[in-house]
Design a protein around this motif. Structure first.
Motif, mmCIF file in Angstrom:
data_model
loop_
_atom_site.group_PDB
_atom_site.id
_atom_site.type_symbol
_atom_site.label_atom_id
_atom_site.label_comp_id
_atom_site.label_asym_id
_atom_site.label_seq_id
_atom_site.Cartn_x
_atom_site.Cartn_y
_atom_site.Cartn_z
ATOM 1 N N ARG A 30 0.821 -1.191 -0.009
ATOM 2 C CA ARG A 30 -0.021 0.098 0.040
ATOM 3 C C ARG A 30 0.783 1.251 0.000
ATOM 4 O O ARG A 30 0.488 2.341 -0.485
ATOM 5 C CB ARG A 30 -0.963 0.044 1.313
ATOM 6 C CG ARG A 30 -2.080 -1.084 1.122
ATOM 7 C CD ARG A 30 -2.917 -0.721 0.034
ATOM 8 N NE ARG A 30 -3.388 0.509 -0.115
ATOM 9 C CZ ARG A 30 -4.091 0.897 -0.803
ATOM 10 N NH1 ARG A 30 -4.465 0.097 -2.020
ATOM 11 N NH2 ARG A 30 -4.605 2.231 -1.111
ATOM 12 N N THR A 31 2.061 0.991 0.657
ATOM 13 C CA THR A 31 2.795 2.311 0.601
ATOM 14 C C THR A 31 2.889 2.985 -0.964
ATOM 15 O O THR A 31 3.052 4.061 -0.967
ATOM 16 C CB THR A 31 4.421 2.221 1.193
ATOM 17 O OG1 THR A 31 4.910 0.881 0.399
ATOM 18 C CG2 THR A 31 4.103 1.719 2.531
ATOM 19 N N MET A 32 3.287 2.194 -1.814
ATOM 20 C CA MET A 32 3.737 2.555 -3.298
ATOM 21 C C MET A 32 2.314 3.166 -3.626
ATOM 22 O O MET A 32 2.153 4.107 -4.560
ATOM 23 C CB MET A 32 4.125 1.609 -4.148
ATOM 24 C CG MET A 32 3.185 0.402 -4.550
ATOM 25 S SD MET A 32 3.972 -0.687 -5.468
ATOM 26 C CE MET A 32 2.499 -1.657 -6.053
ATOM 27 N N LEU A 33 1.142 2.866 -3.658
ATOM 28 C CA LEU A 33 -0.049 2.936 -4.169
ATOM 29 C C LEU A 33 -0.580 4.332 -3.551
ATOM 30 O O LEU A 33 -1.151 5.280 -4.099
ATOM 31 C CB LEU A 33 -1.283 2.198 -3.870
ATOM 32 C CG LEU A 33 -1.076 0.766 -4.448
ATOM 33 C CD1 LEU A 33 -1.892 -0.317 -4.236
ATOM 34 C CD2 LEU A 33 -0.858 0.689 -6.014
ATOM 35 N N GLU A 34 -0.194 4.582 -2.119
ATOM 36 C CA GLU A 34 -0.751 5.831 -1.293
ATOM 37 C C GLU A 34 0.586 7.075 -1.374
ATOM 38 O O GLU A 34 0.127 8.139 -0.961
ATOM 39 C CB GLU A 34 -1.031 5.489 0.066
ATOM 40 C CG GLU A 34 -2.124 4.686 -0.033
ATOM 41 C CD GLU A 34 -2.697 4.216 1.609
ATOM 42 O OE1 GLU A 34 -2.060 4.816 2.562
ATOM 43 O OE2 GLU A 34 -3.412 3.274 1.746
ATOM 44 N N GLY A 35 1.636 6.634 -2.039
ATOM 45 C CA GLY A 35 2.706 7.602 -2.024
ATOM 46 C C GLY A 35 3.338 7.780 -0.492
ATOM 47 O O GLY A 35 3.805 8.769 -0.517
ATOM 48 N N ALA A 36 3.381 6.745 0.147
ATOM 49 C CA ALA A 36 4.007 6.742 1.387
ATOM 50 C C ALA A 36 5.485 6.515 1.223
ATOM 51 O O ALA A 36 5.928 5.456 1.037
ATOM 52 C CB ALA A 36 3.521 5.692 2.344
ATOM 53 N N THR A 37 6.212 7.391 1.334
ATOM 54 C CA THR A 37 7.766 7.596 1.024
ATOM 55 C C THR A 37 8.637 6.612 1.985
ATOM 56 O O THR A 37 9.660 6.467 1.612
ATOM 57 C CB THR A 37 8.381 8.991 0.760
ATOM 58 O OG1 THR A 37 8.050 9.759 2.065
ATOM 59 C CG2 THR A 37 7.758 9.643 -0.339
ATOM 60 N N VAL A 38 8.057 6.387 3.036
ATOM 61 C CA VAL A 38 8.949 5.114 3.822
ATOM 62 C C VAL A 38 9.320 4.090 2.893
ATOM 63 O O VAL A 38 10.152 3.376 3.034
ATOM 64 C CB VAL A 38 8.118 5.019 5.065
ATOM 65 C CG1 VAL A 38 6.727 4.138 4.758
ATOM 66 C CG2 VAL A 38 8.612 3.882 6.096
ATOM 67 N N ARG A 39 8.292 3.784 1.848
ATOM 68 C CA ARG A 39 8.573 2.907 1.053
ATOM 69 C C ARG A 39 10.083 2.945 0.434
ATOM 70 O O ARG A 39 10.824 1.898 0.341
ATOM 71 C CB ARG A 39 7.660 2.668 0.040
ATOM 72 C CG ARG A 39 8.076 1.753 -1.119
ATOM 73 C CD ARG A 39 8.418 2.701 -2.371
ATOM 74 N NE ARG A 39 8.776 1.726 -3.500
ATOM 75 C CZ ARG A 39 9.413 2.178 -4.496
ATOM 76 N NH1 ARG A 39 10.111 3.370 -4.488
ATOM 77 N NH2 ARG A 39 9.640 1.322 -5.564
ATOM 78 N N ASN A 40 10.536 4.369 0.116
ATOM 79 C CA ASN A 40 11.882 4.238 -0.297
ATOM 80 C C ASN A 40 12.941 3.922 0.634
ATOM 81 O O ASN A 40 14.086 3.503 0.110
ATOM 82 C CB ASN A 40 12.200 5.676 -0.855
ATOM 83 C CG ASN A 40 11.234 6.184 -2.049
ATOM 84 O OD1 ASN A 40 10.780 5.534 -2.838
ATOM 85 N ND2 ASN A 40 10.882 7.475 -1.870
ATOM 86 N N VAL A 41 12.715 3.915 1.891
ATOM 87 C CA VAL A 41 13.575 3.609 2.993
ATOM 88 C C VAL A 41 13.975 1.842 2.874
ATOM 89 O O VAL A 41 15.057 1.406 3.284
ATOM 90 C CB VAL A 41 12.983 3.872 4.150
ATOM 91 C CG1 VAL A 41 14.232 3.472 5.415
ATOM 92 C CG2 VAL A 41 13.006 5.442 4.149
ATOM 93 N N TYR A 42 13.012 1.019 2.264
ATOM 94 C CA TYR A 42 13.000 -0.249 2.442
ATOM 95 C C TYR A 42 14.625 -0.858 1.949
ATOM 96 O O TYR A 42 15.051 -1.653 2.362
ATOM 97 C CB TYR A 42 12.004 -0.862 1.778
ATOM 98 C CG TYR A 42 10.698 -0.721 2.281
ATOM 99 C CD1 TYR A 42 10.408 -0.129 3.584
ATOM 100 C CD2 TYR A 42 9.476 -1.092 1.502
ATOM 101 C CE1 TYR A 42 9.166 0.005 3.991
ATOM 102 C CE2 TYR A 42 8.422 -0.819 1.962
ATOM 103 C CZ TYR A 42 7.950 -0.443 2.962
ATOM 104 O OH TYR A 42 6.905 -0.278 3.608
ATOM 105 N N SER A 43 14.804 -0.217 0.639
ATOM 106 C CA SER A 43 16.040 -1.026 0.287
ATOM 107 C C SER A 43 17.283 -0.349 1.004
ATOM 108 O O SER A 43 18.453 -0.971 1.156
ATOM 109 C CB SER A 43 16.281 -0.447 -1.261
ATOM 110 O OG SER A 43 16.016 0.933 -1.341
ATOM 111 N N GLY A 44 17.277 0.767 1.549
ATOM 112 C CA GLY A 44 18.485 1.282 2.470
ATOM 113 C C GLY A 44 18.550 0.549 3.497
ATOM 114 O O GLY A 44 19.679 0.166 4.016
#
Length: 451
Positions: free
Chosen positions: A191-205
Motif C-alpha cells: 500500500r505504501t507505493m499506491l498511497e505515496g508513502a515515501t517510507v517505502r523508499n527506505v526499504y532498500s536502504g
C-alpha cells in the motif's frame, strides 16, 4: 546442510570473476554504472538532502562515499543512504523473474565495504554477482504475499552475501549468513507505493544496512535457524518456497544477465502502457498527440499493473505508481523522465484533468501471460471520433527487448552530469566499464569527491 543450501553456499564461495561469462561481466558493468547514477540523482531529492544532513552531518568523516554529495561517511550510513536514494526516482534496474530490484539492495552495501577495505574492482564485481544471484533466486523460489512490497525482503540476504564475499567467507560461513540475514527482512506493505508513502523508499536502504549488520552478527558468533530461507520464505512472508529454483542452472544461468533497465521514471508496471502510448504517438503528425484533443484513454493490462489506477495521485511517489497519471504526463510534457513525475508535474491542472480521462482494466488473458510477458493494450479516442490503438507484450529495456548500450549510456549521463559535472561523470563511467580491471575500487568513486 540441506542439499540446496549446500549447493548455493558452495557456489557463492567458489565463484571467481575470471570464470564468469563475458556477457555477465559486461552486464554487471552496466548495472554498476546505472545504479551509481540513479543513486546520485535520487540523492538530490529534498527528503534525501534532509535525511543525509541528520544522519551524516558535514562535520562527520568516514571511508565510504555518499554518491550524491561528494563526501564520505561511515560504512553503515553510506550503505543506508545510498540504498535509500537509489529508489526515489523509480529508475533503478530490476529483475522480472525475481520480481524485484536486486542491484539497489546489494550494490550500496558492497560498494561501502569495498571502499572501506580498498578492494579491487574484480572483488566488487564478484560480490555484486553473488548477492544479486542468490537474492534474486529467493525472489524466484518464493511467492511473496500480495500485500507485501518486495523491497526490503530478500534483498537483505543478497546484501549480506555480497559483504560475505568481500570478506572471504567459505561455504559454511555463507550458510550462517543466509540463516541469520533471512530473519532480518522487513514487514513491507504494498500500500505504501499506491498511497505515496515515501517510507517505502527506505526499504532498500535498510536492507543494505541490515546486510552489513548480518555479517557483523555472524562474525561475532550469532546464529540463525537451520534453514532460514525455507522457514521465512516458506511460511512467514510467503507460503510457497521452491528449493529447486535456488539451484536450477546455478552457475550456468546468471540472473544479472537477465535483468531489465528503466528509462521511464516510474513503476515498471506502467511501462507497457507507456510503450504502447509511444507507438500511438508515432502514428500522429509530428509524433505528438494534442492532449486537449483526447476524449478518453482505455488501458487493458495484467493484474499487478491494473492496481495502479489512481487518477489523482497526491505526490511524486504515488504518481510513479499511477497509470492514468503516467499516460497524462507523457502526453502533456512529451517525456517520461524525472521531471514528468516531479512535484510540479503532479500539481499541473492540465495533467490532472487528462488523468481523469484514463481508465484502467485488468484483462485475465493478459494476466495469464505473466511472468514471461508484461502486456498492455491502449485505446485512445480523439475529438472527432478518431481512435488510435496499440499493444505491447514486453517492455523496452526488458531482458527480451533490451536497450542498446547507447541508451544506457545516455541515461547515465542525463542523471550523473547535473550532479557530478561532465569530467567526473566521464571518469566514473569509464571506470565502471573497466570495473574488473581496477586495482582499487576507489578509482570508481574518487572522481566524485574531486569534482
Amino acid at each position: 546442510m540441506d542439499d540446496y543450501l549446500d549447493e548455493v553456499c558452495r557456489f557463492a564461495a567458489r565463484l571467481r570473476g575470471t570464470d564468469l561469462p563475458q556477457e555477465v561481466i559486461v552486464n554487471a558493468r552496466h548495472v554498476v554504472a546505472d545504479t551509481l547514477a540513479v543513486i546520485a540523482a535520487g540523492a538530490q531529492e529534498p527528503e534525501m538532502q534532509k535525511l543525509s544532513g541528520r544522519l551524516a552531518p558535514r562535520s562527520a568523516s568516514g571511508a565510504c562515499t555518499l554518491l550524491g554529495e561528494a563526501r564520505r561517511t561511515d560504512l553503515p550510513i553510506a550503505a543506508f543512504l545510498n540504498g535509500t536514494a537509489g529508489t526515489f526516482l523509480e529508475l533503478d534496474e530490476g529483475n522480472q523473474f525475481g520480481r524485484g530490484h536486486p542491484a539497489i539492495h546489494v550494490l550500496p552495501a558492497a560498494l561501502a565495504v569495498a571502499e572501506a577495505e580498498e578492494h579491487s574492482g574484480m572483488e566488487l564485481l564478484e560480490a555484486l554477482v553473488v548477492g544479486y544471484e542468490i537474492g534474486t533466486r529467493i525472489g524466484i523460489a518464493a511467492k511473496l504475499r500480495m500485500s507485501m512490497h518486495p523491497h526490503g525482503t530478500w534483498g537483505t540476504v543478497g546484501a549480506a552475501l555480497a559483504v560475505g564475499k568481500l570478506r572471504g567467507y567459505d561455504a559454511e560461513g555463507f550458510r550462517r549468513l543466509i540463516n541469520v540475514s533471512s530473519s532480518l527482512g522487513l514487514a513491507t506493505s504494498r500500500r505504501t507505493m499506491l498511497e505515496g508513502a515515501t517510507v517505502r523508499n527506505v526499504y532498500s536502504g535498510v536492507s543494505n544496512q541490515l546486510g552489513v549488520l548480518a555479517e557483523q552478527l555472524v562474525a561475532s558468533g550469532f546464529t540463525g535457524e537451520a534453514d532460514g530461507l525455507a522457514s521465512v520464505y516458506g511460511a512467514v512472508v510467503s507460503e510457497t518456497f521452491d528449493p529447486g529454483a535456488m539451484t536450477d542452472a546455478l552457475g550456468r544461468r546468471f540472473e544479472i544477465a537477465r535483468n531489465y533497465f528503466k528509462r521511464h521514471a516510474c513503476c515498471r508496471y506502467n511501462h507497457a502502457a507507456l510503450d504502447a502510448l509511444m507507438q500511438i504517438c508515432e502514428q500522429a503528425p509530428g509524433g505528438r498527440i494534442d492532449p486537449d484533443q483526447v476524449v478518453s484513454v482505455e488501458v487493458h493490462t495484467y493484474s499487478l499493473a491494473a492496481q495502479l489506477s489512481d487518477p489523482c495521485p497526491q505526490n511524486s511517489l504515488a504518481a510513479k505508481f499511477s497509470i492514468p497519471f503516467a499516460i497524462a504526463t507523457a502526453l502533456v510534457t512529451g517525456e517520461t523522465g524525472v521531471a514528468a513525475f516531479g512535484a510540479q508535474a503532479v500539481r499541473d491542472p492540465r495533467t490532472r484533468a487528462l488523468a481523469a480521462k484514463v481508465r484502467v482494466f485488468e484483462d485475465p488473458e493478459l494476466t495469464a501471460m505473466m511472468p514471461v510477458y508484461r502486456p498492455a493494450r491502449l485505446r485512445v479516442e480523439l475529438a472527432g471520433g478518431n481512435v488510435l490503438e496499440a499493444e505491447t507484450r514486453v517492455n523496452r529495456g526488458d531482458f527480451e527487448a533490451p536497450y542498446e548500450v547507447d541508451d544506457l549510456r545516455a541515461k547515465f549521463f542525463e542523471l550523473a552530469r547535473p550532479v557530478w559535472g561532465d569530467a567526473a561523470a566521464d571518469e566514473v563511467y569509464a571506470c565502471a566499464q573497466e570495473l574488473e580491471r581496477l586495482a582499487n575500487v576507489r578509482r570508481l568513486t574518487d572522481p566524485i569527491l574531486s569534482r
